[in-house]
Write a protein that holds these residues in place. Sequence first.
Motif, PDB file in Angstrom:
ATOM      1  N   GLY A   1      16.940  16.982  60.265  1.00 28.63           N
ATOM      2  CA  GLY A   1      16.898  16.926  61.825  1.00 28.63           C
ATOM      3  C   GLY A   1      18.489  17.715  62.458  1.00 28.63           C
ATOM      4  O   GLY A   1      18.179  18.377  63.989  1.00 28.63           O
ATOM      5  N   THR A   2      19.576  17.689  61.818  1.00 26.01           N
ATOM      6  CA  THR A   2      20.002  19.027  61.982  1.00 26.01           C
ATOM      7  C   THR A   2      21.107  20.065  61.305  1.00 26.01           C
ATOM      8  O   THR A   2      21.831  20.438  61.637  1.00 26.01           O
ATOM      9  CB  THR A   2      21.650  18.143  62.464  1.00 26.01           C
ATOM     10  OG1 THR A   2      21.835  17.175  61.802  1.00 26.01           O
ATOM     11  CG2 THR A   2      21.486  16.995  64.012  1.00 26.01           C
ATOM     12  N   ARG A   3      20.725  19.888  60.667  1.00 25.49           N
ATOM     13  CA  ARG A   3      21.435  20.404  59.136  1.00 25.49           C
ATOM     14  C   ARG A   3      20.474  22.180  59.137  1.00 25.49           C
ATOM     15  O   ARG A   3      19.360  21.781  58.967  1.00 25.49           O
ATOM     16  CB  ARG A   3      20.960  19.687  57.754  1.00 25.49           C
ATOM     17  CG  ARG A   3      22.071  18.557  57.985  1.00 25.49           C
ATOM     18  CD  ARG A   3      22.410  17.935  56.510  1.00 25.49           C
ATOM     19  NE  ARG A   3      22.809  18.560  55.285  1.00 25.49           N
ATOM     20  CZ  ARG A   3      22.564  18.225  54.305  1.00 25.49           C
ATOM     21  NH1 ARG A   3      22.273  17.270  53.708  1.00 25.49           N
ATOM     22  NH2 ARG A   3      22.907  19.239  53.603  1.00 25.49           N
ATOM     23  N   GLY A   4      21.027  22.845  58.730  1.00 26.71           N
ATOM     24  CA  GLY A   4      20.663  23.666  58.311  1.00 26.71           C
ATOM     25  C   GLY A   4      19.943  24.565  57.135  1.00 26.71           C
ATOM     26  O   GLY A   4      21.024  24.223  56.142  1.00 26.71           O
ATOM     27  N   GLY A   5      19.276  24.861  55.746  1.00 27.41           N
ATOM     28  CA  GLY A   5      19.454  25.406  55.443  1.00 27.41           C
ATOM     29  C   GLY A   5      17.843  25.517  54.478  1.00 27.41           C
ATOM     30  O   GLY A   5      17.102  26.303  55.243  1.00 27.41           O
ATOM     31  N   LEU A  27       5.518  28.030  49.542  1.00 26.26           N
ATOM     32  CA  LEU A  27       6.485  28.281  50.886  1.00 26.26           C
ATOM     33  C   LEU A  27       7.750  28.376  50.666  1.00 26.26           C
ATOM     34  O   LEU A  27       8.268  27.581  50.688  1.00 26.26           O
ATOM     35  CB  LEU A  27       5.955  27.367  51.662  1.00 26.26           C
ATOM     36  CG  LEU A  27       5.801  27.480  53.428  1.00 26.26           C
ATOM     37  CD1 LEU A  27       5.725  28.705  53.513  1.00 26.26           C
ATOM     38  CD2 LEU A  27       5.332  26.247  54.010  1.00 26.26           C
ATOM     39  N   HIS A  28       8.385  29.204  51.427  1.00 22.88           N
ATOM     40  CA  HIS A  28      10.113  29.350  51.325  1.00 22.88           C
ATOM     41  C   HIS A  28      10.909  28.926  52.899  1.00 22.88           C
ATOM     42  O   HIS A  28       9.633  29.598  53.459  1.00 22.88           O
ATOM     43  CB  HIS A  28      10.548  30.801  51.142  1.00 22.88           C
ATOM     44  CG  HIS A  28      10.291  31.560  49.565  1.00 22.88           C
ATOM     45  ND1 HIS A  28      11.316  30.589  48.100  1.00 22.88           N
ATOM     46  CD2 HIS A  28       9.390  31.973  48.590  1.00 22.88           C
ATOM     47  CE1 HIS A  28      10.839  31.217  47.267  1.00 22.88           C
ATOM     48  NE2 HIS A  28       9.195  32.254  47.318  1.00 22.88           N
ATOM     49  N   VAL A  29      11.053  28.278  53.119  1.00 22.73           N
ATOM     50  CA  VAL A  29      11.428  27.509  54.787  1.00 22.73           C
ATOM     51  C   VAL A  29      12.680  27.723  54.260  1.00 22.73           C
ATOM     52  O   VAL A  29      13.572  27.232  53.948  1.00 22.73           O
ATOM     53  CB  VAL A  29      11.077  26.063  54.152  1.00 22.73           C
ATOM     54  CG1 VAL A  29      11.440  25.876  55.760  1.00 22.73           C
ATOM     55  CG2 VAL A  29       9.459  25.558  53.794  1.00 22.73           C
ATOM     56  N   ASP A  30      13.199  28.653  55.452  1.00 21.92           N
ATOM     57  CA  ASP A  30      14.144  28.665  56.057  1.00 21.92           C
ATOM     58  C   ASP A  30      14.365  27.734  57.507  1.00 21.92           C
ATOM     59  O   ASP A  30      13.595  28.046  57.847  1.00 21.92           O
ATOM     60  CB  ASP A  30      14.458  30.169  56.363  1.00 21.92           C
ATOM     61  CG  ASP A  30      15.116  30.624  55.077  1.00 21.92           C
ATOM     62  OD1 ASP A  30      15.234  30.193  54.731  1.00 21.92           O
ATOM     63  OD2 ASP A  30      13.722  32.267  55.293  1.00 21.92           O
ATOM     64  N   VAL A  31      15.453  27.084  57.555  1.00 20.33           N
ATOM     65  CA  VAL A  31      15.496  25.584  58.268  1.00 20.33           C
ATOM     66  C   VAL A  31      16.855  26.405  59.211  1.00 20.33           C
ATOM     67  O   VAL A  31      18.026  26.610  58.615  1.00 20.33           O
ATOM     68  CB  VAL A  31      15.727  24.538  58.344  1.00 20.33           C
ATOM     69  CG1 VAL A  31      16.168  23.360  58.897  1.00 20.33           C
ATOM     70  CG2 VAL A  31      14.940  23.892  57.275  1.00 20.33           C
ATOM     71  N   LEU A  32      16.819  27.128  60.318  1.00 18.80           N
ATOM     72  CA  LEU A  32      17.805  27.716  60.941  1.00 18.80           C
ATOM     73  C   LEU A  32      18.839  26.502  62.505  1.00 18.80           C
ATOM     74  O   LEU A  32      17.257  25.890  62.925  1.00 18.80           O
ATOM     75  CB  LEU A  32      16.997  29.357  61.444  1.00 18.80           C
ATOM     76  CG  LEU A  32      18.484  30.165  62.312  1.00 18.80           C
ATOM     77  CD1 LEU A  32      19.448  30.699  61.109  1.00 18.80           C
ATOM     78  CD2 LEU A  32      17.951  31.218  62.816  1.00 18.80           C
ATOM     79  N   PRO A  33      19.672  26.120  62.131  1.00 19.28           N
ATOM     80  CA  PRO A  33      20.019  25.770  63.199  1.00 19.28           C
ATOM     81  C   PRO A  33      19.981  26.085  64.288  1.00 19.28           C
ATOM     82  O   PRO A  33      19.991  27.153  64.766  1.00 19.28           O
ATOM     83  CB  PRO A  33      21.459  24.776  62.782  1.00 19.28           C
ATOM     84  CG  PRO A  33      21.749  25.949  61.461  1.00 19.28           C
ATOM     85  CD  PRO A  33      19.977  26.523  61.175  1.00 19.28           C
TER      86      PRO A  33
END
Length: 129
Positions: free
Chosen positions: A91-95, A118-124
């Motif tokens: 919900g709030t973190r990136g990684g 699937l390489h996933v980048d979670v960008l806040p």
Amino acid sequence: MSPTGRSPSGNPSGSAASCVSGRAEVHFSPGDAVVQRLCLRPGAVVSLVLEPRTDDRRWTAVLSSAPAFVLASGWRVDADGTARASLRCAGTRGGTAQVTARAKAPDVAGAARVAFTLHVDVLPYPTQG
């Protein structure tokens, strides 16, 4: 993610302009690249659809290398061989996380092998200070 436009396009650099937020659907079909990248915003939910394989292997599981950032859930394989899973971002973190889909022939002994990554980048979202 097929070039048919049914799926969001991720940017390998993870630039903010190309990150997907909200809900999206990613389709993987035989013939697509087996390693792909996707940039997502926190809280995004992605429906992963793995089309039936053309060889004798069948989809067996989807796993996330970092469930704290991307959680794979709702795994099912339909009667026609199409596999589906839901990918939920923190919900709030990136990684970053690698989501792998495994497949194997049903009549062959041994562990299933990774057939799609699937390489996933979670960008806040940027914060103002």
